[in-house]
Design a protein around this motif. Structure first.
Motif, PDB file in Angstrom:
ATOM      1  N   SER A 130       0.570  -4.511  -2.624  1.00 26.26           N
ATOM      2  CA  SER A 130       0.000  -4.198  -1.361  1.00 26.26           C
ATOM      3  C   SER A 130       0.212  -3.873  -0.457  1.00 26.26           C
ATOM      4  N   ASP A 131       1.293  -4.877  -0.245  1.00 24.13           N
ATOM      5  CA  ASP A 131       1.137  -4.677   1.225  1.00 24.13           C
ATOM      6  C   ASP A 131       3.250  -5.057   2.034  1.00 24.13           C
ATOM      7  N   TRP A 132       3.718  -4.616   0.489  1.00 24.93           N
ATOM      8  CA  TRP A 132       5.761  -4.094   1.483  1.00 24.93           C
ATOM      9  C   TRP A 132       6.064  -3.588   0.589  1.00 24.93           C
ATOM     10  N   CYS A 133       4.801  -2.579  -0.595  1.00 24.67           N
ATOM     11  CA  CYS A 133       5.216  -1.637  -1.502  1.00 24.67           C
ATOM     12  C   CYS A 133       5.237  -0.152  -1.431  1.00 24.67           C
ATOM     13  N   ALA A 134       5.908   0.125  -0.437  1.00 23.46           N
ATOM     14  CA  ALA A 134       5.783   1.741  -0.017  1.00 23.46           C
ATOM     15  C   ALA A 134       5.074   3.004  -1.362  1.00 23.46           C
ATOM     16  N   PRO A 135       5.991   3.042  -2.690  1.00 27.77           N
ATOM     17  CA  PRO A 135       4.946   3.945  -3.414  1.00 27.77           C
ATOM     18  C   PRO A 135       3.596   3.395  -3.760  1.00 27.77           C
ATOM     19  N   CYS A 136       3.935   2.038  -4.019  1.00 22.52           N
ATOM     20  CA  CYS A 136       2.349   1.227  -4.835  1.00 22.52           C
ATOM     21  C   CYS A 136       1.386   1.374  -3.254  1.00 22.52           C
ATOM     22  N   ILE A 137       1.251   1.551  -2.299  1.00 22.29           N
ATOM     23  CA  ILE A 137       0.197   2.424  -0.716  1.00 22.29           C
ATOM     24  C   ILE A 137       0.030   3.755  -0.949  1.00 22.29           C
ATOM     25  N   LYS A 138       0.584   4.450  -1.217  1.00 23.74           N
ATOM     26  CA  LYS A 138       0.323   5.684  -1.496  1.00 23.74           C
ATOM     27  C   LYS A 138      -0.081   5.870  -2.845  1.00 23.74           C
ATOM     28  N   LEU A 139       0.334   5.481  -3.576  1.00 25.07           N
ATOM     29  CA  LEU A 139      -0.106   5.301  -5.134  1.00 25.07           C
ATOM     30  C   LEU A 139      -2.331   5.204  -4.921  1.00 25.07           C
ATOM     31  N   ASP A 140      -2.146   3.857  -4.153  1.00 25.01           N
ATOM     32  CA  ASP A 140      -3.295   3.903  -3.453  1.00 25.01           C
ATOM     33  C   ASP A 140      -3.785   4.434  -3.113  1.00 25.01           C
TER      34      ASP A 140
END
Length: 145
Positions: A47-57
């Motif tokens: 949640s605080d480092w993965c750009a695609p994770c943040i985008k998906l969120d």
């Protein structure tokens, strides 16, 4: 001053309304899925480092469109792996997430979305895709058939 206070209260209530109802415990998720005839969406994220994770969120999970579709069909289970010290999980939660990763995410992909039946059996998986919340939801539920 009174206007600012009312605005802040309204803002906080709005955030509550639009936030995804994430579970963090696997056994609780299985129970909820069994009781509600739902499938489990296990999301491995940084949640605080993965750009695609943040985008998906931002583009899917946190949209009202997705949440409206998901509420009667999905149990959302989060397995977060933050790196920043300020976001560190409790030791118990970190161990729980590590156990889930050992079973469902052996390759360590992020984001990795695992679709499970109510017994915890994997029926599908996805990653980040640039798509609409509705199309992403439709892909998730298509594994159920």
């Amino acid at each position: 001053m009174k206007t600012k206070l009312i605005f802040i209260i309204f803002l906080l209530l709005s955030i509550q309304v639009y936030s995804q109802n994430w579970q963090t415990d696997f056994e609780t998720s299985k129970e909820l899925a069994s009781k509600g005839d739902k499938i489990i969406v296990l999301v491995f994220q940084g949640s605080d480092w993965c750009a695609p994770c943040i985008k998906l969120d931002r583009e899917v999970w946190n949209t009202q469109e997705f949440q409206d579709l998901a509420k009667d069909k999905l149990i959302m289970l989060q397995a977060d792996f933050p790196r920043r010290k300020k976001n560190k999980l409790s030791n118990e939660q970190q161990e729980h997430n590590n156990t889930l990763a050992d079973k469902y995410n052996k390759n360590g992909y992020f984001p990795y979305v695992v679709i499970l039946d109510s017994d915890g059996n994997q029926i599908g998986s996805l990653g980040y895709e640039k798509t609409t919340p509705t199309k992403y939801f439709e892909k998730i539920v298509s594994f159920e058939d």
